[in-house]
Motif scaffolding. Sequence first.
Motif, PDB file in Angstrom:
ATOM      1  N   MET A   1       0.795  -1.295   0.030  1.00  0.00           N
ATOM      2  CA  MET A   1       0.150   0.002   0.128  1.00  0.00           C
ATOM      3  C   MET A   1       0.938   1.375   0.158  1.00  0.00           C
ATOM      4  O   MET A   1       1.792   1.120   0.661  1.00  0.00           O
ATOM      5  CB  MET A   1      -0.853   0.012   1.182  1.00  0.00           C
ATOM      6  N   VAL A   2       0.438   2.246  -0.763  1.00  0.00           N
ATOM      7  CA  VAL A   2       1.365   3.517  -0.902  1.00  0.00           C
ATOM      8  C   VAL A   2       1.019   4.276   0.323  1.00  0.00           C
ATOM      9  O   VAL A   2      -0.005   4.115   0.940  1.00  0.00           O
ATOM     10  CB  VAL A   2       0.760   4.314  -2.128  1.00  0.00           C
ATOM     11  N   ALA A   3       1.935   4.868   0.956  1.00  0.00           N
ATOM     12  CA  ALA A   3       1.855   5.754   2.192  1.00  0.00           C
ATOM     13  C   ALA A   3       0.771   6.791   2.077  1.00  0.00           C
ATOM     14  O   ALA A   3       0.129   6.856   3.073  1.00  0.00           O
ATOM     15  CB  ALA A   3       3.329   6.374   2.434  1.00  0.00           C
ATOM     16  N   ALA A   4       0.748   7.274   0.908  1.00  0.00           N
ATOM     17  CA  ALA A   4      -0.365   8.101   1.067  1.00  0.00           C
ATOM     18  C   ALA A   4      -1.821   7.473   0.909  1.00  0.00           C
ATOM     19  O   ALA A   4      -2.788   8.380   1.554  1.00  0.00           O
ATOM     20  CB  ALA A   4      -0.119   9.133  -0.488  1.00  0.00           C
ATOM     21  N   ASP A   5      -1.974   6.292   0.351  1.00  0.00           N
ATOM     22  CA  ASP A   5      -3.263   5.697   0.362  1.00  0.00           C
ATOM     23  C   ASP A   5      -3.516   5.298   1.955  1.00  0.00           C
ATOM     24  O   ASP A   5      -4.641   5.589   2.331  1.00  0.00           O
ATOM     25  CB  ASP A   5      -3.401   4.447  -0.203  1.00  0.00           C
ATOM     26  N   ARG A   6      -2.528   4.904   2.647  1.00  0.00           N
ATOM     27  CA  ARG A   6      -2.761   4.701   3.940  1.00  0.00           C
ATOM     28  C   ARG A   6      -3.116   5.773   4.740  1.00  0.00           C
ATOM     29  O   ARG A   6      -3.892   5.647   5.705  1.00  0.00           O
ATOM     30  CB  ARG A   6      -1.570   3.777   4.522  1.00  0.00           C
ATOM     31  N   ALA A   7      -2.265   7.076   4.649  1.00  0.00           N
ATOM     32  CA  ALA A   7      -2.597   7.985   5.240  1.00  0.00           C
ATOM     33  C   ALA A   7      -4.104   8.616   5.036  1.00  0.00           C
ATOM     34  O   ALA A   7      -4.930   8.977   5.906  1.00  0.00           O
ATOM     35  CB  ALA A   7      -1.661   9.257   4.777  1.00  0.00           C
ATOM     36  N   ASN A   8      -4.692   8.322   3.763  1.00  0.00           N
ATOM     37  CA  ASN A   8      -5.953   8.780   3.767  1.00  0.00           C
ATOM     38  C   ASN A   8      -6.998   7.869   4.304  1.00  0.00           C
ATOM     39  O   ASN A   8      -7.887   8.368   4.884  1.00  0.00           O
ATOM     40  CB  ASN A   8      -6.163   8.816   2.247  1.00  0.00           C
ATOM     41  N   TRP A   9      -6.759   6.491   4.226  1.00  0.00           N
ATOM     42  CA  TRP A   9      -7.393   5.808   5.037  1.00  0.00           C
ATOM     43  C   TRP A   9      -7.792   5.914   6.323  1.00  0.00           C
ATOM     44  O   TRP A   9      -8.656   5.920   7.141  1.00  0.00           O
ATOM     45  CB  TRP A   9      -7.177   4.132   4.679  1.00  0.00           C
ATOM     46  N   MET A  10      -6.550   6.222   7.221  1.00  0.00           N
ATOM     47  CA  MET A  10      -6.384   6.558   8.448  1.00  0.00           C
ATOM     48  C   MET A  10      -6.841   7.886   8.586  1.00  0.00           C
ATOM     49  O   MET A  10      -7.698   7.989   9.951  1.00  0.00           O
ATOM     50  CB  MET A  10      -4.800   6.661   8.821  1.00  0.00           C
ATOM     51  N   GLN A  11      -6.815   8.828   7.964  1.00  0.00           N
ATOM     52  CA  GLN A  11      -7.678  10.080   8.066  1.00  0.00           C
ATOM     53  C   GLN A  11      -9.231   9.881   7.981  1.00  0.00           C
ATOM     54  O   GLN A  11      -9.960  10.304   8.828  1.00  0.00           O
ATOM     55  CB  GLN A  11      -7.401  11.228   7.087  1.00  0.00           C
ATOM     56  N   GLN A  12      -9.649   9.163   6.929  1.00  0.00           N
ATOM     57  CA  GLN A  12     -11.088   8.761   6.858  1.00  0.00           C
ATOM     58  C   GLN A  12     -11.511   7.970   8.251  1.00  0.00           C
ATOM     59  O   GLN A  12     -12.590   8.367   8.797  1.00  0.00           O
ATOM     60  CB  GLN A  12     -11.356   8.046   5.683  1.00  0.00           C
ATOM     61  N   LEU A  13     -10.739   7.207   8.787  1.00  0.00           N
ATOM     62  CA  LEU A  13     -11.080   6.285   9.969  1.00  0.00           C
ATOM     63  C   LEU A  13     -11.206   7.053  10.893  1.00  0.00           C
ATOM     64  O   LEU A  13     -12.272   7.039  11.965  1.00  0.00           O
ATOM     65  CB  LEU A  13      -9.981   5.018  10.094  1.00  0.00           C
ATOM     66  N   LYS A  14     -10.388   8.162  11.140  1.00  0.00           N
ATOM     67  CA  LYS A  14     -10.427   9.077  12.482  1.00  0.00           C
ATOM     68  C   LYS A  14     -11.521   9.977  12.309  1.00  0.00           C
ATOM     69  O   LYS A  14     -12.282  10.086  13.210  1.00  0.00           O
ATOM     70  CB  LYS A  14      -9.238  10.108  12.362  1.00  0.00           C
ATOM     71  N   ILE A  15     -11.995  10.366  11.129  1.00  0.00           N
ATOM     72  CA  ILE A  15     -13.144  11.071  11.101  1.00  0.00           C
ATOM     73  C   ILE A  15     -14.415  10.281  11.316  1.00  0.00           C
ATOM     74  O   ILE A  15     -15.504  10.681  12.011  1.00  0.00           O
ATOM     75  CB  ILE A  15     -13.467  11.641   9.610  1.00  0.00           C
ATOM     76  N   GLU A  16     -14.384   9.087  10.834  1.00  0.00           N
ATOM     77  CA  GLU A  16     -15.681   8.042  10.932  1.00  0.00           C
ATOM     78  C   GLU A  16     -15.778   7.770  12.639  1.00  0.00           C
ATOM     79  O   GLU A  16     -16.719   7.830  13.064  1.00  0.00           O
ATOM     80  CB  GLU A  16     -15.613   6.935  10.360  1.00  0.00           C
ATOM     81  N   GLN A  17     -14.570   7.617  13.241  1.00  0.00           N
ATOM     82  CA  GLN A  17     -14.418   7.456  14.741  1.00  0.00           C
ATOM     83  C   GLN A  17     -15.159   8.634  15.500  1.00  0.00           C
ATOM     84  O   GLN A  17     -15.814   8.428  16.532  1.00  0.00           O
ATOM     85  CB  GLN A  17     -13.165   7.039  15.282  1.00  0.00           C
ATOM     86  N   GLN A  18     -14.732   9.921  14.943  1.00  0.00           N
ATOM     87  CA  GLN A  18     -15.557  10.952  15.652  1.00  0.00           C
ATOM     88  C   GLN A  18     -17.054  11.193  15.421  1.00  0.00           C
ATOM     89  O   GLN A  18     -17.725  11.462  16.324  1.00  0.00           O
ATOM     90  CB  GLN A  18     -14.589  12.361  15.269  1.00  0.00           C
ATOM     91  N   LEU A  19     -17.159  10.745  14.285  1.00  0.00           N
ATOM     92  CA  LEU A  19     -18.669  10.790  14.027  1.00  0.00           C
ATOM     93  C   LEU A  19     -19.439   9.704  14.903  1.00  0.00           C
ATOM     94  O   LEU A  19     -20.696   9.797  15.309  1.00  0.00           O
ATOM     95  CB  LEU A  19     -19.053  10.313  12.383  1.00  0.00           C
ATOM     96  N   LEU A  20     -18.838   8.531  15.265  1.00  0.00           N
ATOM     97  CA  LEU A  20     -19.664   7.685  15.956  1.00  0.00           C
ATOM     98  C   LEU A  20     -19.617   8.171  17.350  1.00  0.00           C
ATOM     99  O   LEU A  20     -20.565   7.701  17.842  1.00  0.00           O
ATOM    100  CB  LEU A  20     -18.793   6.261  15.782  1.00  0.00           C
ATOM    101  N   VAL A  21     -18.473   8.823  17.743  1.00  0.00           N
ATOM    102  CA  VAL A  21     -18.868   9.388  19.408  1.00  0.00           C
ATOM    103  C   VAL A  21     -19.887  10.376  19.298  1.00  0.00           C
ATOM    104  O   VAL A  21     -20.634  10.281  20.417  1.00  0.00           O
ATOM    105  CB  VAL A  21     -17.461   9.907  19.790  1.00  0.00           C
TER     106      VAL A  21
END
Length: 88
Positions: A1-21
């Motif tokens: 996985m390209v580092a930029a792709d992983r960073a994007n997935w991680m950013q999206q994950l962080k946003i979704e986790q905030q939405l869940l809270v």
Amino acid sequence: MVAADRANWMQQLKIEQQLLVKAETDIEEGWTRLRDQQDLMEWLQRAGHDTKQAERLVNLLKQTLVEWERHRVLIEQRIAYLEGQVAS
């Protein structure tokens, strides 16, 4: 996985986790409002008042909470997907 792709997935994950809270908080507060409204409606009924509007509001609050809970499930599913993307 390209580092930029992983960073994007991680950013999206962080946003979704905030939405869940936020969803969890909103749902908890919604159930409190619903119980308060039900208590008020019961008080109005005991006092002999017309409670048609209060009954409509209680039903609307219940329907809203059902939709919020469905939305929470979608957020949880998205988080699971994103966690899989980040892990791979």
